[in-house]
Design a protein around this motif. Sequence first.
Motif, mmCIF file in Angstrom:
data_model
loop_
_atom_site.group_PDB
_atom_site.id
_atom_site.type_symbol
_atom_site.label_atom_id
_atom_site.label_comp_id
_atom_site.label_asym_id
_atom_site.label_seq_id
_atom_site.Cartn_x
_atom_site.Cartn_y
_atom_site.Cartn_z
ATOM 1 N N ARG A 6 0.942 -1.148 -0.037
ATOM 2 C CA ARG A 6 -0.240 -0.348 -0.068
ATOM 3 C C ARG A 6 0.751 1.347 -0.212
ATOM 4 N NH1 ARG A 6 -5.572 0.648 1.592
ATOM 5 N NH2 ARG A 6 -6.434 -1.666 2.289
ATOM 6 N N TYR A 7 0.717 2.234 -0.148
ATOM 7 C CA TYR A 7 1.244 4.172 -0.175
ATOM 8 C C TYR A 7 1.021 3.905 1.099
ATOM 9 C CZ TYR A 7 2.057 8.530 0.030
ATOM 10 O OH TYR A 7 2.401 9.713 -0.006
ATOM 11 N N CYS A 8 1.976 4.046 2.154
ATOM 12 C CA CYS A 8 2.343 5.005 2.927
ATOM 13 C C CYS A 8 3.321 5.516 3.177
ATOM 14 C CB CYS A 8 2.641 3.940 3.864
ATOM 15 S SG CYS A 8 3.518 2.432 3.759
ATOM 16 N N GLU A 9 3.321 6.173 3.805
ATOM 17 C CA GLU A 9 5.180 7.047 4.273
ATOM 18 C C GLU A 9 6.144 6.891 4.791
ATOM 19 O OE1 GLU A 9 1.911 10.981 5.324
ATOM 20 O OE2 GLU A 9 4.082 10.628 6.743
ATOM 21 N N ASP A 10 5.913 5.208 5.634
ATOM 22 C CA ASP A 10 7.142 4.085 6.056
ATOM 23 C C ASP A 10 7.406 3.652 4.645
ATOM 24 O OD1 ASP A 10 8.160 2.518 6.656
ATOM 25 O OD2 ASP A 10 7.096 1.468 8.190
ATOM 26 N N PRO A 55 -3.190 2.369 10.050
ATOM 27 C CA PRO A 55 -4.908 3.190 10.292
ATOM 28 C C PRO A 55 -5.484 3.385 8.679
ATOM 29 C CG PRO A 55 -3.060 3.439 11.439
ATOM 30 C CD PRO A 55 -2.640 3.807 10.570
ATOM 31 N N GLU A 56 -6.892 3.176 8.440
ATOM 32 C CA GLU A 56 -7.158 3.960 7.438
ATOM 33 C C GLU A 56 -8.678 4.498 7.594
ATOM 34 O OE1 GLU A 56 -7.907 0.342 3.775
ATOM 35 O OE2 GLU A 56 -5.900 1.045 4.228
ATOM 36 N N VAL A 57 -9.628 4.642 6.912
ATOM 37 C CA VAL A 57 -10.931 4.975 6.920
ATOM 38 C C VAL A 57 -11.371 3.483 7.114
ATOM 39 C CG1 VAL A 57 -12.898 6.155 5.844
ATOM 40 C CG2 VAL A 57 -11.338 7.665 6.233
ATOM 41 N N ASN A 58 -12.665 3.107 7.422
ATOM 42 C CA ASN A 58 -13.378 1.952 8.067
ATOM 43 C C ASN A 58 -14.393 2.176 6.675
ATOM 44 O OD1 ASN A 58 -14.443 -0.439 8.285
ATOM 45 N ND2 ASN A 58 -14.644 0.170 10.768
ATOM 46 N N PHE A 59 -14.674 2.077 5.763
ATOM 47 C CA PHE A 59 -15.565 2.236 4.241
ATOM 48 C C PHE A 59 -16.364 1.341 4.602
ATOM 49 C CE2 PHE A 59 -12.650 5.547 2.719
ATOM 50 C CZ PHE A 59 -13.776 5.996 2.340
ATOM 51 N N CYS A 90 -9.320 10.970 -7.182
ATOM 52 C CA CYS A 90 -9.381 10.126 -6.765
ATOM 53 C C CYS A 90 -9.141 8.825 -5.544
ATOM 54 C CB CYS A 90 -10.615 8.734 -7.455
ATOM 55 S SG CYS A 90 -12.128 10.133 -7.817
ATOM 56 N N MET A 91 -8.016 8.116 -6.967
ATOM 57 C CA MET A 91 -6.452 7.812 -5.952
ATOM 58 C C MET A 91 -6.324 8.203 -5.135
ATOM 59 S SD MET A 91 -7.356 5.003 -7.304
ATOM 60 C CE MET A 91 -8.849 4.439 -8.860
ATOM 61 N N GLN A 92 -5.622 9.803 -5.129
ATOM 62 C CA GLN A 92 -4.602 10.842 -4.223
ATOM 63 C C GLN A 92 -5.399 10.729 -3.276
ATOM 64 O OE1 GLN A 92 -3.681 14.391 -6.381
ATOM 65 N NE2 GLN A 92 -2.207 12.777 -7.535
ATOM 66 N N LEU A 93 -7.245 11.919 -3.316
ATOM 67 C CA LEU A 93 -7.538 11.345 -2.077
ATOM 68 C C LEU A 93 -7.525 9.972 -1.367
ATOM 69 C CD1 LEU A 93 -9.789 13.181 -0.254
ATOM 70 C CD2 LEU A 93 -11.461 12.338 -1.726
ATOM 71 N N ASP A 94 -8.265 9.120 -1.517
ATOM 72 C CA ASP A 94 -8.020 8.124 -0.666
ATOM 73 C C ASP A 94 -6.302 7.760 -0.324
ATOM 74 O OD1 ASP A 94 -9.163 5.551 -0.039
ATOM 75 O OD2 ASP A 94 -7.593 4.409 -1.111
ATOM 76 N N GLN A 95 -5.643 7.821 -1.024
ATOM 77 C CA GLN A 95 -4.180 8.150 -0.014
ATOM 78 C C GLN A 95 -3.569 8.873 0.499
ATOM 79 O OE1 GLN A 95 -1.481 7.665 -3.873
ATOM 80 N NE2 GLN A 95 -2.053 5.804 -3.937
ATOM 81 N N LEU A 96 -4.154 10.111 0.124
ATOM 82 C CA LEU A 96 -3.445 10.955 1.469
ATOM 83 C C LEU A 96 -4.674 11.296 2.133
ATOM 84 C CD1 LEU A 96 -2.175 13.566 -1.624
ATOM 85 C CD2 LEU A 96 -0.485 11.935 -0.104
ATOM 86 N N VAL A 97 -5.523 11.219 2.338
ATOM 87 C CA VAL A 97 -6.700 11.558 3.331
ATOM 88 C C VAL A 97 -7.312 9.713 4.242
ATOM 89 C CG1 VAL A 97 -9.129 12.713 3.897
ATOM 90 C CG2 VAL A 97 -7.534 13.300 2.425
ATOM 91 N N PHE A 98 -7.988 9.366 3.417
ATOM 92 C CA PHE A 98 -8.360 8.520 3.944
ATOM 93 C C PHE A 98 -7.485 7.252 3.959
ATOM 94 C CE2 PHE A 98 -12.095 9.653 0.935
ATOM 95 C CZ PHE A 98 -12.599 10.039 1.691
ATOM 96 N N GLN A 99 -6.111 7.312 4.159
ATOM 97 C CA GLN A 99 -4.597 6.271 4.644
ATOM 98 C C GLN A 99 -4.165 7.207 5.594
ATOM 99 O OE1 GLN A 99 -3.280 4.226 1.551
ATOM 100 N NE2 GLN A 99 -5.722 3.854 0.742
ATOM 101 N N LYS A 133 -21.909 15.277 -10.250
ATOM 102 C CA LYS A 133 -21.563 14.945 -11.748
ATOM 103 C C LYS A 133 -19.758 15.029 -11.777
ATOM 104 C CE LYS A 133 -25.360 17.244 -12.157
ATOM 105 N NZ LYS A 133 -26.042 16.260 -12.925
ATOM 106 N N ALA A 134 -19.148 15.357 -10.386
ATOM 107 C CA ALA A 134 -17.644 15.339 -10.420
ATOM 108 C C ALA A 134 -16.671 14.009 -9.854
ATOM 109 C CB ALA A 134 -16.780 16.721 -10.527
ATOM 110 N N HIS A 135 -15.782 14.049 -10.385
ATOM 111 C CA HIS A 135 -15.241 12.923 -9.502
ATOM 112 C C HIS A 135 -13.633 13.418 -8.578
ATOM 113 C CE1 HIS A 135 -17.178 9.707 -11.963
ATOM 114 N NE2 HIS A 135 -17.200 9.453 -10.855
ATOM 115 N N PRO A 136 -13.251 13.294 -7.404
ATOM 116 C CA PRO A 136 -13.855 12.552 -6.540
ATOM 117 C C PRO A 136 -15.407 13.718 -5.574
ATOM 118 C CG PRO A 136 -12.293 13.114 -5.200
ATOM 119 C CD PRO A 136 -12.272 13.040 -7.437
#
Length: 188
Positions: A6-10, A55-59, A90-99, A133-136
């Motif tokens: 996964r993308y992570c800072e480590d 840790p990440e958002v528990n969708f 969408c992928m950046q939002l997931d990586q930088l916020v939701f993860q 009408k837009a992503h994300p």
Amino acid sequence: IQVTARYCEDKFQIVSLCWAKDLIIKSYSTKPEVKVKNIWALLPFILLFTCSSQPEVNFQKIDLADALVQAQQNGKMVLMDFWTDSWGGCMQLDQLVFQNPEYSKYINEKYIALKIYTRNEEGKKYRQQFAVKAHPTVIFLDAQGQEVDRILGWNGDAAAFYQFIIDFRNGRNTRAETHYVGCNADEG
């Protein structure tokens, strides 16, 4: 055996996963008894690195009606992330916020989170219902299902995005205006 990173800072975690994957692949090209020894020797490392994910958002994998019931029972709001795999934002939002560990902890404490993929039938239904009408697009609902606000698009500023999430939860800066933070107009 499939090992994913996964993308992570480590960066050590990512390098270690790649190293383990390379050893497993190499072990398949050796004698059968060596294959088994290498895989069993690596199993603790694989489990350590894959099970100790950030840790990440528990969708939740539930429908909106169930999410609203959970939100009412737990004193939370609902966060709906409308995404597609054809837009990098969408992928950046997931990586930088939701993860992000700090952000995801807060979101998990305050929201019932749903990730809505807008290219399947269920996602198209929600997309039409909420006029996405837009992503994300991230839509915030109160526990009764009323829209509090929404964020359209992604500009790469995770801290600003997180501040919107906090503000909406606390009833600040809501519906005064729609918040555009970089937008990918999408025809459907």
